[in-house]
Design a protein around this motif. Sequence first.
Motif: not given
Length: 403
Positions: A62, A247-248
């Motif tokens: 990310n 999700t992250w």
Amino acid sequence: MALDVLTERGTSLDKQEFDWRDLVRIPYSKLDDDAFTRVRVILMNGIESEAVRFGHAAARVNKPLQLSLARIRRVEHFQQTMVNWLNPPDQNALETTIGFEQVAIEVTANVARNEPDPYMKQVYHFGLLEDFDHLYRYSALYDRLHGKDANTLLQCYTDVLPGRPTSVEHRAPEDDLRLPYDRARADVLTKIHATTITAAEQMTHDYYMTIGPTFADPLARQLYAEIAAIEEQHVTQYECLSDPYETWLEKWLLHELTEVWNYWCCYNAEGNPRVKDIWERFLSYELGHLHHVVHLFEQNEKRDVQSILPKSLPKPIKFESQRDYVREVLAREVHLRANGSEIVEPDEESEASLAYRQRMNAQGSPSEIVAAGWVWSPAGELTPKPTGTDRKKARGAQQEARR
């Protein structure tokens, strides 16, 4: 103390600072402090270790989150340092190991007791009875290497008895996978429990892998190798419980919420005023982290954070003996095995696990050898045992000590 995590903003990230003297505080006393102070220190070391591990994993995939992850991870690292350095220098590696297993038993039992999802509760019971046996095996090692009684550390909160034998806990990888909760429908407490127990088990695995080779005694080295393998299985089991489709940023939010919840539990229960001050300070720090991630979540995912976070924190861990609960689970479920994602009767165990176990135990099991003929008794194995009517009195005292 109730805590509204949506309005309490804690200490802002810019004001979370340390210096070297600040980081290293006076440790707790391994004998004079309550055993649950050690339990909380070991647990929170694991929670912070998981925070750092998660932060690194997230940063590798990310790019836009890397700066925020690095800033919060630096603080988490120092929080872990301060917490871990509370362990006293006169507490040797095996004594700390006994503390790790007490965490695994008492915290997991409390989590299972409060878990609203019946499948998750069964999974916690399954792992709990295996850690219960690990405490028994390490206590035998402690008695036989040092001539000491593990109960001086456990302070009568936790039984020292066989659980599901460690030698039968070895399973094929496919039989350690479990079903996840549904991110859209699961209770927030179920999500916090899964992150908490995964963190604790990962820390236990890492600790055994680090200190196991430092023992000179060959049987001790083998025992750590064997139980570290089970802890790796436990991490596999517990990490499966979290929904892989979060999700992250959703997972990061849940990690921060889990840290807030755990520091809040520790703060409410702590009796040592110096340690309590640390829990209060880091509770405020974690609220700061949580709100930093709330901002990122709303900015990037355009979702209402109240779909993830509760207004107030759910039921806390009670740091108190779970002996009666563990005994009930032990009597009812110690014989169970695993097949795929299900907990099953022994005759339903998979051929793959049976073959794997036979191969691993082909030359004997260290956990069986270390406890051969050993039964926990007050003051240890080498203490002269009474005879005749005195033996009955000793048995009575032993039973009393376990209550």
